[in-house]
Structures are given as C-alpha cells and as structure tokens.
Design an enzyme around this catalytic site. Sequence first.
Site, mmCIF file in Angstrom:
data_model
loop_
_atom_site.group_PDB
_atom_site.id
_atom_site.type_symbol
_atom_site.label_atom_id
_atom_site.label_comp_id
_atom_site.label_asym_id
_atom_site.label_seq_id
_atom_site.Cartn_x
_atom_site.Cartn_y
_atom_site.Cartn_z
ATOM 1 N N GLY A 11 0.846 -1.200 0.000
ATOM 2 C CA GLY A 11 0.000 0.000 0.000
ATOM 3 C C GLY A 11 0.872 1.237 0.000
ATOM 4 O O GLY A 11 1.890 1.282 0.691
ATOM 5 N N ARG A 72 0.881 -5.421 -6.680
ATOM 6 C CA ARG A 72 1.080 -6.775 -6.173
ATOM 7 C C ARG A 72 1.774 -7.604 -7.240
ATOM 8 O O ARG A 72 1.623 -7.361 -8.431
ATOM 9 C CB ARG A 72 -0.276 -7.414 -5.878
ATOM 10 N N ASP A 103 5.471 -4.809 5.900
ATOM 11 C CA ASP A 103 6.234 -6.026 6.233
ATOM 12 C C ASP A 103 6.084 -7.117 5.178
ATOM 13 O O ASP A 103 7.002 -7.909 4.967
ATOM 14 C CB ASP A 103 5.937 -6.536 7.656
ATOM 15 N N THR A 125 4.166 2.736 5.533
ATOM 16 C CA THR A 125 2.758 2.345 5.601
ATOM 17 C C THR A 125 2.077 3.253 6.602
ATOM 18 O O THR A 125 2.678 3.629 7.602
ATOM 19 C CB THR A 125 2.574 0.879 6.038
ATOM 20 N N ASP A 127 -0.221 2.433 8.570
ATOM 21 C CA ASP A 127 -0.840 1.674 9.665
ATOM 22 C C ASP A 127 -0.022 1.622 10.960
ATOM 23 O O ASP A 127 -0.543 1.263 12.007
ATOM 24 C CB ASP A 127 -1.124 0.238 9.212
ATOM 25 N N ASP A 129 2.073 -0.525 11.807
ATOM 26 C CA ASP A 129 1.920 -1.896 12.300
ATOM 27 C C ASP A 129 3.198 -2.713 12.195
ATOM 28 O O ASP A 129 3.150 -3.941 12.238
ATOM 29 C CB ASP A 129 0.788 -2.593 11.539
ATOM 30 N N ARG A 171 -5.914 -2.973 10.343
ATOM 31 C CA ARG A 171 -6.449 -4.317 10.514
ATOM 32 C C ARG A 171 -5.943 -4.971 11.796
ATOM 33 O O ARG A 171 -6.711 -5.305 12.681
ATOM 34 C CB ARG A 171 -6.083 -5.177 9.291
ATOM 35 N N GLU A 222 -10.560 -0.708 11.737
ATOM 36 C CA GLU A 222 -11.295 -1.673 10.913
ATOM 37 C C GLU A 222 -11.091 -3.123 11.382
ATOM 38 O O GLU A 222 -11.948 -3.962 11.154
ATOM 39 C CB GLU A 222 -10.913 -1.532 9.431
#
Lengths: 319, 319, 319, 319
Positions: A11, A72, A103, A125, A127, A129, A171, A222
């Site tokens: 992303g 992708r 990651d 990213t 996120d 995360d 997520r 989310e």
Amino acid sequence: MKKIGVLTSGGDAPGMNAAVRAVVRSAIYRGVEVYGIYHGYKGLITGNIKKLEVSDVGDIVQRGGTILYTARCEEFKTEEGRAIAIEQLKKFGIEGLVVIGGDGSFMGGVKLTQLGFPTIGIPGTIDNDIPGTDFTLGFDTALNTIIDAIDKIRDTATSHERRFIIEVMGRGCGDLALWAGLADGAESILIPEKKEDLDSIVERLNRGLERGKKHNIIIVAEGVGHADEIAKAVKARANMDTRVTVLGHVVRGGSPSAFDRVLAARMGNKAVELLLGGDKGKMIAIQNNKIVAHDILDLLTKKHEFNENLYQLAKVLSI
Amino acid sequence: MKKIGVLTSGGDAPGMNAAVRAVVRSAIYRGVEVYGIYHGYKGLITGNIKKLEVSDVGDIVQRGGTILYTARCEEFKTEEGRAIAIEQLKKFGIEGLVVIGGDGSFMGGVKLTQLGFPTIGIPGTIDNDIPGTDFTLGFDTALNTIIDAIDKIRDTATSHERRFIIEVMGRGCGDLALWAGLADGAESILIPEKKEDLDSIVERLNRGLERGKKHNIIIVAEGVGHADEIAKAVKARANMDTRVTVLGHVVRGGSPSAFDRVLAARMGNKAVELLLGGDKGKMIAIQNNKIVAHDILDLLTKKHEFNENLYQLAKVLSI
Amino acid sequence: MKKIGVLTSGGDAPGMNAAVRAVVRSAIYRGVEVYGIYHGYKGLITGNIKKLEVSDVGDIVQRGGTILYTARCEEFKTEEGRAIAIEQLKKFGIEGLVVIGGDGSFMGGVKLTQLGFPTIGIPGTIDNDIPGTDFTLGFDTALNTIIDAIDKIRDTATSHERRFIIEVMGRGCGDLALWAGLADGAESILIPEKKEDLDSIVERLNRGLERGKKHNIIIVAEGVGHADEIAKAVKARANMDTRVTVLGHVVRGGSPSAFDRVLAARMGNKAVELLLGGDKGKMIAIQNNKIVAHDILDLLTKKHEFNENLYQLAKVLSI
Amino acid sequence: MKKIGVLTSGGDAPGMNAAVRAVVRSAIYRGVEVYGIYHGYKGLITGNIKKLEVSDVGDIVQRGGTILYTARCEEFKTEEGRAIAIEQLKKFGIEGLVVIGGDGSFMGGVKLTQLGFPTIGIPGTIDNDIPGTDFTLGFDTALNTIIDAIDKIRDTATSHERRFIIEVMGRGCGDLALWAGLADGAESILIPEKKEDLDSIVERLNRGLERGKKHNIIIVAEGVGHADEIAKAVKARANMDTRVTVLGHVVRGGSPSAFDRVLAARMGNKAVELLLGGDKGKMIAIQNNKIVAHDILDLLTKKHEFNENLYQLAKVLSI
C-alpha cells in the site's frame, strides 16, 4: 557498490516519494548510481527499470503517492520469478536494493538477500503496524488527515448533538485509531489490541450525554469490525442513534507532513549508508527518536508494540 | 419592528454561523434587537431563546456548524405547536424571524407567515438543491472539501493504478457530484438528473485505461444509488475491480470558504433589510451574482435548475 | 493537594489549549479541582481566576491560541508582585501551579517554587528553543504551517523560475528553519547555530541553476538577519534577483497537529502527576520519545541541543 | 483551424493549469491539435513549443502554478520580436492562440491579432483587477489562502489581545483586501479605491477595544501603502501597538479551489469555441454567472468595477 536500485511496494503511504528522493540523492552524493524499479517487484521481473538522476526526484518531496508506483506481484513469490528478478538486476548492474513498503514487502527483500542480493527495507505504511519502529513513514500524515476529518465531523455532530462512529484503517494494529482518538477526544476507542464491551461503550456515551456533551465520538479500527455493525449493536442495546463515517482511502493520500518528510530523509539516507557499508537484510527504524536498523528476520517474529499508556490516557481525558 | 429572531434549522451547513453573525450585526446596526432561537423550531416551542449582542457573534465567522444548534421538531408541524411558538415569540416581543436552512425549514417559516408572523429564509444547505438560487450557503465549502478528498484519493489511485467510485451527498440534486466531478476530472459523473447506463460507464473506464490513465474516478451522488452497488455492477459487467469511498458527514463540517462567508454576509444583511422593510414569506437568493429575493410559496413548486452545460463540459474534458 | 491552578504565558503556541484540557481533566479525574488563571502571571496578581470544570475544556483540543490568554507582566518580576500572587493563590486555596509557556515563563514558576509554592512547567512555544526536550509543544504544528506555505511559494517560484528567500521565526534557535528546510528541500538553510558565508549561498544557487532547477529556496531564521538584507547581499555579490517572504505570525496560529495534541495530552497529564506527587520546580519534556521531567534551574544553564546530523543531511539532499 | 497554441503569461495564478487542460482537451475533442508555448511570449520567439496530447494535461487540474511556465519578454514588445513570433507560429502551422494571463499579457495578444493572427485571452490573475469580468481565474483560491492565514493570525491575536495589520497583494485593485476583510470581519479595510483617514482607523480600533474585542484586524491592499508605514502612523497618532504581517507570494500558489477549477474549465472551453468559430481579439469573462466574451481593446479603456456595496457591508458587519 556502484549501482543500487529502489522500489516501493505494498500500500502506498505519504512520504514514499520523499524517501525515494532521499535514497537517490544520498546515493548520488556518494558517487553511486540509482535505478528506479517501477510497480514494485513486478518491475523487477518485467525489467521496468530506469536510471534516476538528481532532478528526476526534484519537486516530489511534497507529493503523496509514489512516482515509482506500486503493485502486487504473485510471480515474485515463486522461485522462478525471483530468479528472473536477479537476472534483471544483474543486467542493469544493480548490486543492492532499497525496498520501501510494509512487512509483506520486506519478505521479498529477505528472499533476495538470501539469494545473495543485499536489500535494505524502509517501513512505509500508514498503519504503524511494523515491529521495531516507533513510527512508520506515512503514519503521522494519515493521523493528521484523520483528525482534520474528525474536526469537521465534530462541527456537524455538535450542531445536531449527535453521536458518531468513525472507522479508520488498521487491521491488526489500532495505532491510527488510538492516536486519533487521543488527539480528538473520542469517547471510546475500539482497537484490536483491547477488548471493549458494548456496555462500557454505551455507558461512556451516556456519561457524555449526562454532562451535556454536544458531540460524542467513537473511533474504531477496521480490525475490530465494521462501524455499521457497531452502530447497529449500540442501537439494539441502548436504542441510541449513531451516525457512521468510514474514512477510507482519503487517509492514504495527501502531501506528507513535516514529520514524515524529515523521517523519510533520515531513513532514506540511512538505508543508503547501510547498503554501501555492506549491510543487508535489515529494516531502518526510528526508536527513541534515533534512526537505527534491525534484522528483518528477527522483526518478522515480533509484533508492533502496543502503547498501553496512551490508551489509558485517552480514557482519563475523555471523562 | 424593534426585535427580530434568528434560527438555524435542518442539516447544518458551513457558513450558517457567518449568516447568523450578519443577521445580528445588520439588525443591531439598524437599531433593532436580535434574539437567537436555539435548536431550530424546537427552541421556538420550548422558549430556548436568548438575546444576542454584537460580541455574541464575534469570532464565529470562521466556524463550521451552527452556534444556534439545529434539530428536527415534529411538534412544530402541528397547529398546536405553532400556536405555542407564536406565543413564545410574543412573550419575547419578537416581531419577525430569519430562518436559515433548507427548503423543509422554509415550510415552517411560511406557516408562521400565514399566521401573521413575518419570516424571511436564507438557503443554507450543502446540497445546492433549492430552486431560485444559483448557490446555497455551504455548497462552495462542501465542494472544496470534496475536491480536497478526491485529490488525496487520486494520489493512492495513481500509485496503484486503480479505479475509484466516490459517493457524495445529494439525494435529489447532483450539483455536488457534478461540480466536483468537473473540478477533479472524473471519468463519469452519476447524478439523479441524468441517466447514465452501465455500458457507457464501463466504456469510459476502458477508454481511460487504453490511453494509459493512471487513475480513473467515478463520482456518484447518493440519490443515484450506493457506490457499493455500482462497484458490484461494474464488476459483474466488466470484471473490473473498483474501490469505493463514501464521503459522508466530513463534507458537512469545516470552516466556511471565502465565497460562503461573503455570501452569508450579503444574504444575512439582505434578510434583515427585507424584514425591516415589511417583506415576508420570501427567501433570499443569489442569481446572476446579485442578491435577490423570491416568494417561498412560488419556489416550493419549482426545482433547482440543472446545469446541462456543465454536465456536457465534464464529458468533453474527461476524454 | 486538592486544588491546582493552570496558566499560559509568553508567546502562544498551538497545542496550549490541548495542554490546558489535559491538565484540567487529569486533575479532576484524580479528584482535584482546577482553577484557570487568565492572562498569564498578570491574572495571578489581579485575581483573574476561575474554576474550570470538565466541560469548560470541551471542544478546545483542536483550537489554536489559548483560552486562558497570555500577557506580559512586569509587576510579577518584582518581589511585591509575587507576594500579591501568592496571596491570591492562597485566597483561592490553590496549592500548586502548572505553567505552560517558554523558558522566560518558567523563571516565574521557579520564583514561586522558591517561595514555597510548587510549580511545574510545560514547554509551549513554536521555537523549539528549550533545553532538555526534543520537542516543544507547538513546534510540529508550526513546522507544518511553514512547509504548507513553502509548498505554495514553490508553485509560483517554479512557474517563474525564481529564487526565494523565506524568513521564519527563531531568534536563538534555528530548528524551525532547519526542519522546514530539510522537509522542503531548501538550497540553503541559514540559522544562528551555523555560520554560512555569502559565497557558499551564491554557489549553491548557481549549482541549482546549472542543473536546471526551476525553483531555489533559501530559508533563514530571524536570528540570522532579515531576509531583505540577505536578498540585497545576494544581489550585490552575484547580481542575482531573489524574492522575499516573511512568514510571520501566521505560523503561531492554527489548529494543532496530531503530534502536538498527543504531546499536550501526555505532558499535561504528567505535570498533574508530578504536582500531586509532591514534585516542584520541574519542566516536563519529551526525550527519546519518552515523557520525562527536568529540574528547571538546571535547564536554564543549558542550551537546546543543535542537531548537526539534520543540518548535514539537508546539505546532502539539496545537491 | 487545425492547430492552435496556448501560453501563460504574467504573474502565475492558481487555476492556470486547469485552464491549459481545458483548452487542450476542448480542442482535441473538436479534432484540433494544440501546441504548448513555454515561458509565455518568450517561448513564441525562441520556438519553445511542443505538441500537447490529452495525457500531457492529465493530473494537472489540481496543481498550482503553470506547467507552461511564465516569463517577461521585452523582445516581444518590439516589432521585430513579434515578426519572429509570427514566423515561429507559421513554422508550427499554428493558426490561433489562447493567452492566459493579466491585462498586460492581453496587449501582446491584441498586437498579434492586429498582425492577422487570431488570439483569445483568458483572465488569469489573483488580483481580480481586470475590467469586464466579475472574477479572474485565481482570485477565489487566493482569497481562501488569505482567510486561512488570517484565521491563524486571529488565534494568536486573540490570545495576546493584539491588533494586526495584514497586507495583501493588490496594486490598483483592492478586491483581495475587500473580500478577505468582509470574509474575516476586519475592523478596517484599506484599499486604493477608497480614502480612509487615519483618525477613522484609530476610532474603529478604539471602538473594538471598548466593546472588549479580543482581536482587531486591519487589512490593507499593497496599493495603499506598506503595512509597516501604517503601523507607524497608528503608533504616532494613537500610541497604539500593532503587529504587521505581509502575506506575500504564498497567496499566489496552492491548489486551485473548486470555483477556480470550474471557472477554468468553462473559460478554457469557451476560448476554444470562439477561436474555432472565427473570433479574435476577445477576452473570456464571467459576468452575472455567465461565460461571455468582450473585445480586449474595449476593455483596456475601462477599469475593473469597484463593489461599493461590499465595502459598506463590511463596515456594517464590523461594528
């Protein structure tokens, strides 16, 4: 090492362009040529690779998205795909690679490193995360986009004295929701890292109503579930109407914040330093306000650290 | 007329506060007292009414939402409710009323006017769905919020070479979608005023892909249908993946644009002028860049004019 | 301790309101009453002091400026003034004080502490010029305002292929200029901490021109000298025209960034914790991404640390 | 007409890129080729001219500045220079020209028209100083940038209870100052079209102070005099301190507003329509919310109309 490559994968995140710029200029400054690989690992396989000069990365520091595109690539997950990639890199004389992404993207880099091709990762990213780094590139910008949106929603929430449930990305990691909720005084913050039962959510809404609060905001990552469903559950439990807003891909774009631009500069420069110094299989990170590097294989066994203090603080401040 | 009231009703819109300020100061400048009625028509019934001084409306010109709040009021729709309202107005000595809101809100004003209580309306709604005015208060701000969001989505759409379907508010009126689509170069604009079949949407997406367009954006007004459903239809027809973003209540909030602040100033001032001059049952409008007034009962038989030229122009420019 | 006070002093900074909110709610959460002291130390002397409830600090987390106002106060610098202040505090039963401001403001707090009245400081200033903390409250927001402005100037600089000299605040500390210059790819960054001679500035401008750079930006901290004078010097030395923009007080205002809001929450909470725990004469700081506290008297003998790495990195990336 | 050219000239303005895009696509849609002329009239002389395809103007609708660049050109003011320009146009087979810029730029277009080469002008300048059009391209964006800055200054003005004098662009035309002052509730608006004596300025400042106004803002168009000088005069007359901010080139850049993007689309399309229809020597305008065209030579004898109503309204609302 005389030639290195750089790609963005996964992303996109604000600050990726600033990081590409930093990689390119840090390398050229040290007398090393840089090649841009387009569309992530796919470009490695198709050979969509072009030399980047100093001015190719001019006027991009402030741009959202990534000028190298991202995609992708199933083929790269196969042994055959990676063999083609290595060939392409050899064809261009590229000896090392900087991968900017999440990651998932780093696993590709690790595979290349294992095949003898040195790779360094930069965590890009929104996120936040990724283990081993306090902040990922793009997180701060995304956070600012979110609070700008919540500030706007608050205007209308206050005017109508309404309750809002706002869903943000995230997520497995609730950092966007947690920081935004703390920054914007949300009544409840629902994140994958913490269980919060419906009764406590309803109770906090009621408490806000009682003290005459004009707006009440629940922020939900989310990963916890859809805002719509939570709205239905609140309605079923407490006969309370809420409005739902899902802050989707808007949060991914936009001009990077000052923090992200400076982080991109520092991380891009460090990645080049490590690569030229013979390092490989590492990810650049910021920890305790210092730029460091970790072994990616080590990181992949860990989880991004949850900040319990911020979570508790948010509860204290939304009384 | 020595005392007038002002209220905001219906969905809030950026610029309502600027209009309240303009009403209050224009009246005080002319030696007339102004009373703020809180929570729309509900406040008329409950008597939630307070005198507003010059400084009560200081520092609000730039604020989103409405300091007078807004609410639905079923009671006011009854004869008994309106009788109570008239009593309250008499109790405070209020002789005329400015109602800032959408066309639903004006009906209430008309009823008061018919009961002998003069009322003037100011069209405040982001939807631009009110007949007789080129622009409603809040439309320009909402439009700028939308294009800011689409610009951000474009960053990520371009990076991933993805197609996006973006849903904006607008039940009966597609102006937000139309203007935003024209302003942001959307491939297709789906609005209630025009039928667009799925084949033509898909064809335009394909055309964009063929000429190497990195992002493709379809903008849809909520009156046409949910973005999710359109995404499914596109998938079913053309096996094409699209991402969906619903720009919900974010678009309602935020600091008003310069255009909306100036419009609010002009409309608020005109409303006071008319009221003090003995006019009633009218709505202030901007037409051909001039501030005018129309009879509300006349307007309610009409529909906001659709701008076919802009629609065709959007098609020309998104080739 | 059952009652504490909070005031803002010195130049205002975005995030001060968020910090006031955090102090108030953290204290009330712990069963302690909070009093707002208006107009800084002046309010201590005049007794402009009011109890703050949870909802008095609602809806301010996103506001620029300070709801407690700020002012200079010569009288407080005298022994007599401070004696009056202590009396006022006693009158209200206030037992401890949180001071949000710059290092000048902390001196006042230290004096109160020395008089037996415990005080804790929170570093609130856009200048990032306070020793012992990596970041001051407001710095991140100011930085984002600056880069937003420079991004805009870049549009016009590029269109005309012009060189711009942009002056930002920062008398003794060049951090705003340094970070903004790094974030925005400035050709030269002129800050009080580093000498840069005119020849090297001109040389970097020429280098940019030679490689076809469309815009060239020199950023200068006000502590170095006026942008106008530098423009004249560049003209005299190299017969090169430059445009000058002074980003003045715009940079002081605006809604705080996410980073500043979270920082305010953490610092405000920590200040209350320390005060209630019996600490005094300390300043809250963020170092290595952790909230810590330092003795103010110690700090006042030090200087904010200059980040040589960032300065060198900016040079590398603007080749 | 099978080939047309487009150039941007004079000071850049937000929306110029959107207008270039509209010209290019409107023409291609009608089967006509478009050539971009770079660096204004200078590019006409040096032959810096390139064919533009649909995708060359993709992703620019939201960009500030102008991708065609702009420059002054003394040579084009000579007969010889214009002769060379005509030759270049013939060499490329270009039969008509769209000039986007201010009134200075239109003179060049008129000269070309007189030499038998049809030209149409689009008014692009932030100053709104062009006769015959209610709005110039870029004015709305500049206005929004200004009010955003004043909103920020207001935060700090309120916190310190200070008076600010804010200077904006506008040599002969005070529209930016007038609209911004009305939109932001300035105490006084100083513009070239109206004399305002120092006593009245001071009186309005005093009146604001008396009624407890926390901030007082005077907005001044550069055509009236420097903000610094006005500050000195206020100090000398009333011993009143004011702070000065000059909003310089920041106001010229930035992403165009929705209004400016739609205006650019409509004006660009109309310019192509006229050119292909055989028109020449005309400027596109928006009047009474309609896109029209005027003879440039006629216009150049006129002055942009001053809106006395807005000026008086600003006085009413800042009581």
